[in-house]
Design a protein around this motif. Structure first.
Motif, PDB file in Angstrom:
ATOM      1  N   TYR A 135       0.824  -1.210   0.000  1.00 59.13           N
ATOM      2  CA  TYR A 135       0.000   0.000   0.000  1.00 59.13           C
ATOM      3  C   TYR A 135       0.854   1.254   0.000  1.00 59.13           C
ATOM      4  CZ  TYR A 135      -4.002  -3.003   1.043  1.00 59.13           C
ATOM      5  OH  TYR A 135      -4.983  -3.965   0.989  1.00 59.13           O
ATOM      6  N   GLU A 136       1.968   1.218   0.710  1.00 58.98           N
ATOM      7  CA  GLU A 136       2.868   2.381   0.736  1.00 58.98           C
ATOM      8  C   GLU A 136       3.418   2.666  -0.655  1.00 58.98           C
ATOM      9  OE1 GLU A 136       7.019   3.905   2.864  1.00 58.98           O
ATOM     10  OE2 GLU A 136       6.088   2.016   3.489  1.00 58.98           O
ATOM     11  N   ALA A 137       3.802   1.604  -1.358  1.00 59.65           N
ATOM     12  CA  ALA A 137       4.315   1.779  -2.717  1.00 59.65           C
ATOM     13  C   ALA A 137       3.234   2.331  -3.636  1.00 59.65           C
ATOM     14  CB  ALA A 137       4.838   0.444  -3.246  1.00 59.65           C
ATOM     15  N   VAL A 138       2.012   1.832  -3.475  1.00 59.29           N
ATOM     16  CA  VAL A 138       0.905   2.307  -4.308  1.00 59.29           C
ATOM     17  C   VAL A 138       0.668   3.793  -4.087  1.00 59.29           C
ATOM     18  CG1 VAL A 138      -1.594   2.179  -4.649  1.00 59.29           C
ATOM     19  CG2 VAL A 138      -0.239   0.076  -4.517  1.00 59.29           C
ATOM     20  N   GLU A 139       0.703   4.242  -2.840  1.00 62.17           N
ATOM     21  CA  GLU A 139       0.477   5.656  -2.554  1.00 62.17           C
ATOM     22  C   GLU A 139       1.537   6.525  -3.233  1.00 62.17           C
ATOM     23  OE1 GLU A 139      -2.018   7.123  -1.122  1.00 62.17           O
ATOM     24  OE2 GLU A 139      -3.028   5.209  -0.796  1.00 62.17           O
ATOM     25  N   GLN A 140       2.769   6.085  -3.225  1.00 61.66           N
ATOM     26  CA  GLN A 140       3.836   6.852  -3.880  1.00 61.66           C
ATOM     27  C   GLN A 140       3.662   6.860  -5.395  1.00 61.66           C
ATOM     28  OE1 GLN A 140       7.933   6.355  -2.195  1.00 61.66           O
ATOM     29  NE2 GLN A 140       6.952   4.782  -0.921  1.00 61.66           N
ATOM     30  N   LEU A 141       3.196   5.749  -5.938  1.00 62.95           N
ATOM     31  CA  LEU A 141       2.968   5.685  -7.387  1.00 62.95           C
ATOM     32  C   LEU A 141       1.779   6.556  -7.790  1.00 62.95           C
ATOM     33  CD1 LEU A 141       3.577   1.864  -7.924  1.00 62.95           C
ATOM     34  CD2 LEU A 141       5.030   3.735  -8.745  1.00 62.95           C
ATOM     35  N   VAL A 142       0.769   6.627  -6.938  1.00 62.14           N
ATOM     36  CA  VAL A 142      -0.372   7.506  -7.205  1.00 62.14           C
ATOM     37  C   VAL A 142       0.095   8.951  -7.243  1.00 62.14           C
ATOM     38  CG1 VAL A 142      -2.507   8.436  -6.220  1.00 62.14           C
ATOM     39  CG2 VAL A 142      -2.136   5.963  -6.289  1.00 62.14           C
ATOM     40  N   GLU A 143       0.967   9.320  -6.317  1.00 62.43           N
ATOM     41  CA  GLU A 143       1.506  10.681  -6.291  1.00 62.43           C
ATOM     42  C   GLU A 143       2.279  10.988  -7.569  1.00 62.43           C
ATOM     43  OE1 GLU A 143       4.543  13.426  -3.561  1.00 62.43           O
ATOM     44  OE2 GLU A 143       3.848  11.466  -2.826  1.00 62.43           O
ATOM     45  N   LEU A 144       3.062  10.025  -8.036  1.00 62.95           N
ATOM     46  CA  LEU A 144       3.810  10.201  -9.282  1.00 62.95           C
ATOM     47  C   LEU A 144       2.854  10.359 -10.461  1.00 62.95           C
ATOM     48  CD1 LEU A 144       6.418  10.183 -10.975  1.00 62.95           C
ATOM     49  CD2 LEU A 144       6.288   7.678 -10.979  1.00 62.95           C
ATOM     50  N   ALA A 145       1.824   9.513 -10.522  1.00 64.20           N
ATOM     51  CA  ALA A 145       0.852   9.591 -11.616  1.00 64.20           C
ATOM     52  C   ALA A 145       0.158  10.946 -11.623  1.00 64.20           C
ATOM     53  CB  ALA A 145      -0.166   8.462 -11.494  1.00 64.20           C
ATOM     54  N   ASP A 146      -0.213  11.437 -10.440  1.00 59.97           N
ATOM     55  CA  ASP A 146      -0.859  12.750 -10.353  1.00 59.97           C
ATOM     56  C   ASP A 146       0.052  13.843 -10.894  1.00 59.97           C
ATOM     57  OD1 ASP A 146      -3.094  11.623  -9.233  1.00 59.97           O
ATOM     58  OD2 ASP A 146      -2.572  12.127  -7.162  1.00 59.97           O
ATOM     59  N   GLY A 147       1.350  13.733 -10.598  1.00 59.90           N
ATOM     60  CA  GLY A 147       2.296  14.730 -11.078  1.00 59.90           C
ATOM     61  C   GLY A 147       2.458  14.708 -12.585  1.00 59.90           C
ATOM     62  N   ILE A 148       2.321  13.522 -13.169  1.00 64.11           N
ATOM     63  CA  ILE A 148       2.440  13.389 -14.625  1.00 64.11           C
ATOM     64  C   ILE A 148       1.155  13.828 -15.312  1.00 64.11           C
ATOM     65  CG2 ILE A 148       2.715  11.697 -16.510  1.00 64.11           C
ATOM     66  CD1 ILE A 148       4.542  10.109 -14.666  1.00 64.11           C
ATOM     67  N   GLY A 149       0.031  13.685 -14.582  1.00 62.73           N
ATOM     68  CA  GLY A 149      -1.262  14.024 -15.155  1.00 62.73           C
ATOM     69  C   GLY A 149      -1.977  12.834 -15.760  1.00 62.73           C
ATOM     70  N   CYS A 150      -1.769  11.653 -15.172  1.00 66.81           N
ATOM     71  CA  CYS A 150      -2.414  10.452 -15.674  1.00 66.81           C
ATOM     72  C   CYS A 150      -2.962   9.654 -14.491  1.00 66.81           C
ATOM     73  CB  CYS A 150      -1.445   9.592 -16.486  1.00 66.81           C
ATOM     74  SG  CYS A 150      -0.089   8.856 -15.518  1.00 66.81           S
ATOM     75  N   SER A 151      -3.725   8.619 -14.788  1.00 60.50           N
ATOM     76  CA  SER A 151      -4.245   7.759 -13.727  1.00 60.50           C
ATOM     77  C   SER A 151      -3.210   6.689 -13.401  1.00 60.50           C
ATOM     78  CB  SER A 151      -5.547   7.092 -14.176  1.00 60.50           C
ATOM     79  OG  SER A 151      -5.292   6.162 -15.224  1.00 60.50           O
ATOM     80  N   LEU A 152      -3.400   6.006 -12.269  1.00 64.29           N
ATOM     81  CA  LEU A 152      -2.479   4.938 -11.892  1.00 64.29           C
ATOM     82  C   LEU A 152      -2.492   3.787 -12.908  1.00 64.29           C
ATOM     83  CD1 LEU A 152      -0.416   3.942  -9.829  1.00 64.29           C
ATOM     84  CD2 LEU A 152      -2.307   2.957  -8.509  1.00 64.29           C
ATOM     85  N   PRO A 153      -3.667   3.342 -13.395  1.00 61.25           N
ATOM     86  CA  PRO A 153      -3.648   2.296 -14.432  1.00 61.25           C
ATOM     87  C   PRO A 153      -2.907   2.726 -15.692  1.00 61.25           C
ATOM     88  CG  PRO A 153      -5.818   2.413 -13.444  1.00 61.25           C
ATOM     89  CD  PRO A 153      -5.044   3.599 -12.916  1.00 61.25           C
ATOM     90  N   GLU A 154      -3.060   3.993 -16.095  1.00 61.12           N
ATOM     91  CA  GLU A 154      -2.336   4.479 -17.275  1.00 61.12           C
ATOM     92  C   GLU A 154      -0.836   4.447 -17.031  1.00 61.12           C
ATOM     93  OE1 GLU A 154      -3.863   8.349 -18.110  1.00 61.12           O
ATOM     94  OE2 GLU A 154      -5.885   7.634 -18.551  1.00 61.12           O
ATOM     95  N   LEU A 155      -0.414   4.822 -15.826  1.00 64.04           N
ATOM     96  CA  LEU A 155       1.007   4.782 -15.476  1.00 64.04           C
ATOM     97  C   LEU A 155       1.518   3.350 -15.519  1.00 64.04           C
ATOM     98  CD1 LEU A 155       3.539   6.305 -14.341  1.00 64.04           C
ATOM     99  CD2 LEU A 155       2.684   5.699 -12.050  1.00 64.04           C
ATOM    100  N   ALA A 156       0.742   2.415 -14.990  1.00 64.02           N
ATOM    101  CA  ALA A 156       1.169   1.020 -14.959  1.00 64.02           C
ATOM    102  C   ALA A 156       1.359   0.464 -16.363  1.00 64.02           C
ATOM    103  CB  ALA A 156       0.137   0.179 -14.195  1.00 64.02           C
ATOM    104  N   VAL A 157       0.419   0.755 -17.253  1.00 63.42           N
ATOM    105  CA  VAL A 157       0.511   0.254 -18.623  1.00 63.42           C
ATOM    106  C   VAL A 157       1.684   0.893 -19.358  1.00 63.42           C
ATOM    107  CG1 VAL A 157      -0.656   0.173 -20.855  1.00 63.42           C
ATOM    108  CG2 VAL A 157      -1.929  -0.340 -18.768  1.00 63.42           C
TER     109      VAL A 157
END
Length: 236
Positions: A135-157
């Motif tokens: 969950y901690e890793a997910v929260e950091q990845l969500v923050e990164l996705a927000d900074g890029i301007g995309c959703s977490l699934p879009e970042l993952a793909v």
């Protein structure tokens, strides 16, 4: 939609591959809805579809068959076999007989009405150390996705598509909305800064959630294999 050559086959496939696992009893039981989702993916340039005989006892294969009527020659179709599909001998494995069988069906559909958390509660308990790390890793990845301007699934793909060993990334939407969300990021590419940040959050070769760890690929541990050449990153 971007396209790449699949291995050494000479066949061009879309960078996004439509996974069919969520079509049928395990996801969307309405066959007409599923067919519309498949057609929408094809209309947006997806030409690669993946399924398996064990998904919902073969129901997604039947749905894909319906959807591809009249369009079969436009699609690269992949399926997977091996696991036991009912009682008796020779109802599993990788033999030519089994792969060619059209009656390789029989497992009852799993009841997922209670949701994954009810089926595997230990995997969703935030108090468990392994889950807390996830969950901690997910929260950091969500923050990164927000900074890029995309959703977490879009970042993952996009992250998976940037890896040099990956030709096509399988997406498994259950609904039209999920498909549209995933394909919206089809043109998203990540720069070195974003890739470096992901590597900081989850270092290459490590598995934050060990219950899902089955096999460690050498392509995740050798730094030379982790980045696609710059010219290929955006061109696909």
């Amino acid at each position: 939609m971007r396209y790449r050559v699949l291995g050494r086959t000479g066949i061009e496939v879309s960078v996004h591959c439509l996974g069919a696992m969520m079509f049928g009893a395990v996801g969307d039981a309405d066959h007409d809805d599923c067919v519309r989702t498949i057609h929408a993916a094809l209309d947006q340039g997806v030409n690669f579809v993946d399924t398996a005989d064990m998904y919902s006892a073969g129901e997604p294969e039947e749905i894909v068959g319906k959807a591809l009527q009249g369009r079969r020659d436009d699609v690269v179709l992949a399926t997977k076999v091996h696991f036991q599909m009912g009682e008796g001998r020779n109802r599993s494995g990788n033999s030519r007989r089994w792969i060619a069988s059209e009656e390789a069906r029989g497992l009852p559909a799993m009841d997922l009405s209670a949701g994954r958390a009810a089926l595997h509660p230990a995997r969703f308990d935030p108090a468990a150390p392994a889950n807390a790390a996830k969950y901690e890793a997910v929260e950091q990845l969500v923050e990164l996705a927000d900074g890029i301007g995309c959703s977490l699934p879009e970042l993952a793909v996009a992250f998976a598509a940037e890896h040099p060993a990956v030709t096509s990334v399988i997406i498994g939407p259950r609904t039209m909305a999920q498909l549209e969300s995933l394909l919206k990021g089809a043109s998203l590419t990540l720069d070195d800064a974003a890739l470096d940040r992901i590597d900081e959050i989850v270092p290459p070769g490590t598995n934050v959630y060990h219950p899902d760890g089955v096999w460690r690929s050498p392509y995740l541990t050798d730094a030379a294999h982790l980045r696609r050449p710059l010219a290929q990153g955006s061109a696909g």
